[in-house]
Scaffold this motif. Structure first.
Motif, short mmCIF file in Angstrom:
data_model
loop_
_atom_site.label_atom_id
_atom_site.label_comp_id
_atom_site.label_asym_id
_atom_site.label_seq_id
_atom_site.Cartn_x
_atom_site.Cartn_y
_atom_site.Cartn_z
N TYR A 295 0.73 -1.13 0.06
CA TYR A 295 -0.04 0.11 0.05
C TYR A 295 0.99 1.13 0.03
N HIS A 296 0.34 2.12 -0.79
CA HIS A 296 1.21 3.42 -0.82
C HIS A 296 0.47 4.37 0.30
N PRO A 297 1.18 4.76 1.26
CA PRO A 297 0.41 5.80 2.14
C PRO A 297 -0.10 6.98 1.63
N ALA A 298 -1.33 7.41 1.75
CA ALA A 298 -2.14 8.40 1.04
C ALA A 298 -1.74 9.65 1.78
N PRO A 299 -1.56 10.76 1.20
CA PRO A 299 -1.32 12.00 1.92
C PRO A 299 -2.49 12.72 2.61
N VAL A 300 -2.18 13.48 3.58
CA VAL A 300 -2.98 14.20 4.40
C VAL A 300 -3.49 15.39 3.79
N ILE A 301 -4.85 15.73 3.57
CA ILE A 301 -5.19 16.71 2.68
C ILE A 301 -6.00 18.02 3.49
N PRO A 302 -5.79 19.31 3.35
CA PRO A 302 -6.61 20.11 4.17
C PRO A 302 -8.42 19.70 3.76
N ASP A 303 -9.04 19.83 4.46
CA ASP A 303 -10.43 19.77 4.47
C ASP A 303 -11.03 21.09 4.18
N SER A 304 -11.61 21.07 2.83
CA SER A 304 -12.23 22.46 2.30
C SER A 304 -13.48 22.72 2.61
N ARG A 305 -14.23 21.90 3.41
CA ARG A 305 -15.61 21.94 3.58
C ARG A 305 -16.00 23.19 4.59
N PRO A 306 -17.02 23.81 4.57
CA PRO A 306 -17.23 25.06 5.52
C PRO A 306 -17.28 24.39 7.03
N TYR A 307 -16.58 25.18 7.61
CA TYR A 307 -16.61 24.84 9.24
C TYR A 307 -17.78 25.17 9.67
N GLU A 308 -18.36 24.14 10.70
CA GLU A 308 -19.54 24.33 11.31
C GLU A 308 -19.52 24.19 12.62
N GLY A 309 -18.42 24.29 13.37
CA GLY A 309 -17.93 23.91 14.73
C GLY A 309 -18.15 25.26 15.37
N PRO A 310 -17.68 25.16 16.78
CA PRO A 310 -17.94 26.35 17.67
C PRO A 310 -16.69 27.32 17.21
N ASP A 311 -16.93 28.72 17.31
CA ASP A 311 -16.28 29.62 17.09
C ASP A 311 -14.83 29.70 17.83
N ILE A 312 -13.52 30.07 17.32
CA ILE A 312 -12.51 29.91 18.09
C ILE A 312 -12.00 31.47 18.01
N LEU A 313 -12.04 31.85 19.18
CA LEU A 313 -11.63 33.61 19.11
C LEU A 313 -10.01 33.65 19.25
N SER A 314 -9.44 34.68 18.63
CA SER A 314 -7.87 34.47 18.83
C SER A 314 -7.83 36.41 18.93
N LYS A 315 -7.01 36.34 19.93
CA LYS A 315 -6.74 37.88 20.34
C LYS A 315 -5.57 38.26 19.37
N LEU A 316 -5.97 39.21 18.27
CA LEU A 316 -4.76 39.65 17.48
C LEU A 316 -4.10 41.00 18.03
N VAL A 317 -4.79 42.04 18.56
CA VAL A 317 -4.20 43.01 19.10
C VAL A 317 -5.05 43.50 20.36
N GLU A 318 -4.52 44.31 21.21
CA GLU A 318 -5.32 44.39 22.35
C GLU A 318 -6.85 45.11 22.01
N GLN A 319 -7.78 44.67 22.65
CA GLN A 319 -9.36 45.22 22.35
C GLN A 319 -9.67 44.65 21.16
N THR A 320 -8.97 43.83 20.28
CA THR A 320 -9.41 43.34 18.97
C THR A 320 -9.38 41.93 18.69
N ARG A 321 -10.48 41.34 18.35
CA ARG A 321 -10.75 39.96 18.48
C ARG A 321 -11.25 39.62 17.08
N ALA A 322 -10.82 38.41 16.42
CA ALA A 322 -11.27 38.04 15.20
C ALA A 322 -11.70 36.62 15.49
N ILE A 323 -12.67 35.95 14.50
CA ILE A 323 -12.90 34.48 14.29
C ILE A 323 -11.81 33.68 13.67
#
Length: 370
Positions: A295-323
């Motif tokens: 068997y030839h090991p298959a590569p892992v590929i990015p999942d391009s399907r729309p994300y439907e899970g919980p939002d993950i907040l990341s603090k980019l700069v003070e007082q600024t948050r992005a999903i």
């Protein structure tokens, strides 16, 4: 590669096959017949067990199960000869294969048995001797210390450094009780497990053969064949008694999961008819005659399907948050690319020949019980 391809097809052609298929709907465990298998086949000179098996079965390595062969019969299947007729018997509700002997004038069908006759040399081999014989005794695996105390070439009759076939050399530690025929080796690469990098063995590279002309503290030998140049310091190992093991190609008794860790001649890729080294051996349940799927090991590929899970907040700069959406991947199923046949097994390593392949074989390919 084409010339070696023929080796593989013959090599594994070797299956003398009797095979049967259960009637009705096929289940995963059942042996599957070809779509249009012959009702009978007359064995021809030059046939091999694997090749005949493929006339009846989609999975030729399964035929020992159908014939209910014991382990001794699998290891020494000298019981099918040119002129014998293999019959697919569909009576009794469960198809099976039987044998009609060419010498049985009555044409009675006989259950598969080992023939007790002086015709063993004429029996259909699982692997053509001319194809596999050169490899049977050549690979040699040593421990981390190599071969301490081994016989060694130390001098020659003239000051030339490089030696070849026909040259006379002198060696120490040549034991007369080990016989007059010797193999010449040179330490090669260290072999390690693909996944854990654990030491598995030190490979000794076969260089040629030599014959002793005089035994003494410093013995005299003549080089009888040489695949590479012979140098001072090369090692000598007693030539083993050559014995062609005519094992029936068969699946391992237990589940096997291993990797290809080396290719012949250190190639980047290889194909049908070429040799490979596996990081599994006798301790893992492998033996001579085992057939494994590649068997030839298959590569892992990015999942391009729309994300439907919980939002993950990341603090980019003070007082600024992005999903930020998490990076997700898909594991593709491994693709089966071929079959190989194990012809030499050591404790933790095995050597095999590639029987068939749909794409190039590379180091890291996975091998499993088919």
């Amino acid at each position: 590669m084409r010339a070696k391809s023929i080796t593989a097809s013959l090599l594994l052609s070797a299956f003398l096959l009797p095979l049967l298929l259960a009637s009705g709907v096929l289940r995963a465990q059942e042996v599957q017949l070809q779509d249009n298998p012959p009702d009978r086949y007359t064995v021809q000179k030059g046939d091999t067990l694997w090749g005949i098996a493929g006339r009846f079965l989609k999975q030729p390595w399964r035929w020992p199960d159908v014939w209910r062969m014991n382990r001794d019969q699998i290891r020494n299947p000298h019981w099918i000869y040119p002129g014998d007729v293999i019959v697919l018997d569909r009576s009794g509700g469960q198809p099976r294969l039987a044998l009609e002997r060419s010498t049985a004038g009555s044409g009675n069908r006989l259950s598969p048995t080992i023939r007790v006759a002086p015709l063993e040399a004429e029996a259909i081999p699982s692997i053509p001797p001319g194809d596999i014989e050169p490899f049977l005794t050549r690979p040699l695996i040593a421990g981390p210390d190599g071969l301490p105390g081994a016989a060694k070439i130390v001098a020659a009759r003239d000051p030339r450094v490089v030696r070849g076939a026909g040259d006379v050399v002198y060696a120490i530690n040549v034991d007369e009780s080990s016989g007059s025929e010797w193999f010449i080796y040179r330490p090669g690469k260290t072999l390690r497990s693909f996944d854990s990098n654990e030491f598995l063995g030190a490979e000794l590279r076969f260089l040629g053969t030599a014959s002793v002309e005089r035994f003494a503290e410093v013995s005299t030998l003549r080089i009888t064949s040489a695949r590479e140049e012979i140098l001072f310091g090369d090692l000598l190992v007693p030539a083993p008694r050559e014995e062609l093991l005519n094992y029936v190609p068969h699946a391992p008794d237990r589940a096997i999961e291993g990797r290809i860790i080396a290719l012949a001649n250190d190639s980047v890729e290889t194909g049908r008819g070429y040799l490979v080294t596996l990081d599994r051996g006798i301790q893992d349940g492998l033996e001579t005659g085992n057939v494994l799927a590649i068997y030839h090991p298959a590569p892992v590929i990015p999942d391009s399907r729309p994300y439907e899970g919980p939002d993950i907040l990341s603090k980019l700069v003070e007082q600024t948050r992005a999903i930020v959406q998490p990076t997700r991947y898909l594991n593709l199923p491994p693709e089966r690319t071929g079959l190989l046949f194990v012809f030499r097994a050591f404790d933790r390593l095995s050597y095999a020949i590639v029987l068939s392949t749909s794409e190039p074989i590379v180091v890291g390919d996975v091998v499993r019980k088919p």
